[in-house]
Design an enzyme around this catalytic site. Structure first.
Site, short mmCIF file in Angstrom:
data_model
loop_
_atom_site.label_atom_id
_atom_site.label_comp_id
_atom_site.label_asym_id
_atom_site.label_seq_id
_atom_site.Cartn_x
_atom_site.Cartn_y
_atom_site.Cartn_z
N ALA A 42 0.72 -1.24 -0.02
CA ALA A 42 -0.05 0.01 -0.05
C ALA A 42 0.77 1.45 0.12
O ALA A 42 1.36 1.77 1.28
CB ALA A 42 -0.87 0.11 1.10
N CYS A 44 0.19 4.39 -0.66
CA CYS A 44 -0.64 5.31 -0.10
C CYS A 44 -0.49 5.43 1.62
O CYS A 44 -0.78 6.27 2.25
CB CYS A 44 -2.05 5.39 -0.39
#
Lengths: 480, 480
Positions: A42, A44
């Site tokens: 991930a 982000c």
């Protein structure tokens, strides 16, 4: 097998495609080549890991190699695809062990992602200077910030991690003053993260307001919030370079009186990303917006049997109907999934993008969608009219009601909504989905004004801020 | 003046119409008759006043009589319109002082609102038993709950308040055990309010799940939340009557073993409202859904020059295209404003309603839109297919991610979205606006699945719960 689906890159787009294809066509061989050791992470989430909100790096992984294996996907890490022969339908692969092999494909998906741009300067070789576009960088930054004796190696609890790099950064004295270069969303999130880690943070942004893509109204509110939380924000302050020999010592930037140098012992450069297209050099593939690989509505490139998806590929913009390059997470997942379905025999459009985005800056939230910048709107053939209103997020009498700025942009001739932004401390970001939906439905501003949005004192006043903005913009359109 | 715009009722619809007409046609005479003393109050704020979140009743007023006066509106409180002569274009008015007068009109707006239903029983004359549909009731309830010595008369700081009723209720001993009859949104909000005031709260609901209009998924989550917060929730428990002579002593309800009586010293009945249409009795006006005054797209009734708007009037439902009666705040404000523009010479549709609603129950939030109930959907000519998913409100690794239940309902033949609900503790309610927008744009579920909604770890996972629900519902539609 004669007809495998070959995927280059094992992150959002690549693994979404591989998984979907296996689910829909269980008999088809699916091979995924990943040049590194990391998969399905991930991106982000990295600022929040660095901030310390997330305890273990492993929390950021969505799929482990063994889970990929269980899906019947032939995942080969440490395998770099270095060439594509679109006439022979083969790729050339170099392994970490130094071998070279050829792999034929029935369909090929290029999902090579993007990499951090560094602008005119380079962080390589300078201790304490980082870009943030890999989990190894996140682990190294996290280790670098910690006092050597306080660093907990269990933070980077993933076998793929570059342990040597982490250890080297952990051993360095902890920094006190950080420069962040670039006031886009990664820069904003890093500012919050580094304040959370106790650093003195200076944020440099080239243009006049932060979060350029979100428009001035958002930039100003976010700048105020950052400043209130102790970040020194410098807008209109292009950075000339990183100063230092072995370790970073300062940031040289264009200040009010010419080039100034701010002493820092830590720098994170986040001035954007660029698409990884080198793999297709020499194949004659068409490139498009942003230098990314041009794709059609099914993710097909100009080469037969070759698809591209994710941060390396273009997409169709919902407002302009034209090609655009917007490297965002949902776009990558969605396009990958669609390509997986298509190569499994169920042709599926990758979907349009509205360049919807949201960002959190301490207690401020913001979202944006479509075309906000007037020049960009004009370039796309629109005559933009824009209004910004400030309205309450809740009924005025209800505790927690907070000023929420809504910007709407419409095309003068047609009244069509073409873009907007929302910023405020109270549930502002998620409201952007309402505008994204209106925009994808090609709604006009009068139609937006008539939307039956929810009214409940704890969540929205009778006239939701979006409705207030539509009302004001309609007035401006009528006045013309 | 020969041609005044006459309005009956000085709340949301009436004053919106009067204000808009004065703004658009400054020369036109506008007369507003209000039978009581209260004008322009926030009905939806009353539970929060009673809870104590709002310090002064005056905070709930949006316009004072003098502000109305400043707008050039001839506001006459204490004037009850008791008859309409549509042939003569006159109304008959009785004043609080006992006079009767005639008023001619060019256009007439009936904005008489609704009143609380009490079902088969009546609260009148029983101390400690209330409905909640007026500011006087809210002030009385607030006074009744307080210990006599602790009540602060400044809470009811509006001159219009029925001071005698407040004083009488303030003087009674404070209640300890409260029954709320009706688990709609007013009942839910009152449960939260009364727990906040330290009462032992029992909530009675006729059918099997709370918030019937929101569907089972919402009802169940809200019931769990209320129970965790100390409310005793009794579903499938129709109330037979209020027990007591002068003061309420108990609630008689259908329990598992027949009629039971729960001793209480406080009861609030909130089983719905009914439209006030009596003013038009004998005029031959058409009534429609819910017994409300039938109106067309411009708010016109079947009588010439007579409009109706707000809780006393029907509206057009965005999904069915048919008449519906949904007494909600935005509907009233919007319809009033449109009628004001129309009678000022700018014909403006009142807009359709999607019956969008949101509610807060302690730390749980919910929203609903369109047709959720299968029987209602079938009655409207749809073949409903429904799916409920539970998905995370944020990226799984981000603190605060919470299970969010999304229900989507589609028409089997067309795939069109016809309704939905969302419930969860993390920013769930405001997400309903996304569904309301999709629904008003006549989107199909595949189109909803392709929406480019915002992804940012603090606010939404890559696949927003709405997208997850659309994906699952599409699967169900495909399987048919």
């Amino acid at each position: 097998m004669s007809d495998p689906f070959v995927v280059v890159g094992a992150d959002a787009a690549g693994l979404s495609a591989a998984s979907k294809c296996r689910r829909e066509a269980p008999d088809r061989e699916v091979v995924v080549f990943e040049k590194g050791r990391w998969i399905s992470y991930a991106y982000c989430g990295m600022p929040y890991f660095i901030e310390g909100l997330i305890e273990r790096m492993s929390n950021l992984l969505s799929l482990s190699p063994s889970e990929v294996d269980e899906r019947g996907i032939d995942l080969r890490r440490g395998h770099e695809v270095v060439g594509v022969d679109p006439d022979a339908n083969t790729v050339t692969v170099e392994t970490a062990a130094g071998d070279t092999l050829e792999q034929s494909y029935g369909d090929l998906l290029v999902a090579t992602g993007g990499r951090a741009s560094t602008g005119a300067f380079d962080v390589r070789g300078l201790d304490g200077a980082f870009t943030l576009h890999s989990m190894d960088a996140a682990a190294a930054i996290d280790a670098y910030i910690a006092e050597p004796e306080a660093y907990d190696p269990a933070r980077a609890d993933v076998s793929a991690v570059d342990r040597e790099r982490v250890d080297r950064n952990a051993s360095m004295p902890a920094p006190e003053t950080a420069a962040i270069v670039g006031g886009g969303y990664v820069g904003i999130e890093m500012a919050e993260a580094l304040v959370g880690r106790g650093l003195d943070v200076h944020l440099f942004h080239r243009s006049g307001h932060l979060l350029s893509d979100f428009g001035e109204a958002v930039g100003e509110r976010v700048e105020t919030e950052l400043t209130e939380k102790g970040v020194t924000v410098r807008t209109d302050a292009p950075v000339d370079g990183l100063v230092g020999d072995d370790r970073i010592e300062g940031i040289a930037f264009d200040g009010a009186d010419g080039v100034e140098t701010l002493p820092v012992d830590f720098a994170v450069v986040g001035v954007g990303i660029q698409p990884n297209t080198e793999l297709l050099n020499g194949t004659g593939v068409d490139l498009g917006a942003g230098g990314a690989i041009r794709t059609d509505e099914y993710g097909r490139t100009s080469l037969p049997d070759v698809y591209a998806a994710g941060d390396c590929a273009t997409a169709i913009h919902a407002v302009t109907g034209e090609e655009a390059w917007m490297p965002l997470g949902l776009t990558a997942n969605r396009a990958g999934r669609a390509v997986g379905a298509t190569v499994a025999g169920d042709p599926s459009p990758v979907g349009e993008i509205a360049s919807t985005a949201a960002v959190k800056a301490f207690d401020m939230e913001a979202g944006r969608v479509g075309l906000i910048d007037a020049a960009a709107a004009r370039e796309a053939g629109f005559d933009p009219v824009r209004e910004t209103v400030t309205a309450g997020s809740r009924s005025g009498y209800y505790p927690g009601a907070a000023p929420t700025d809504v910007t709407l942009v419409a095309d003068r001739d047609t009244g069509r909504l073409i873009g907007g932004s929302i910023v405020g401390p109270d549930r502002a970001a998620i409201r952007i989905d309402t505008l994204a939906t209106a925009l994808e439905a090609d709604m006009t501003v009068p139609e937006v004004e008539r939307l039956d949005l929810a009214y409940a004192p704890p969540f929205s006043p009778v006239w939701d801020p979006i409705l207030v903005a539509a009302k004001v913009l309609n007035g401006a359109l009528d006045d013309d």
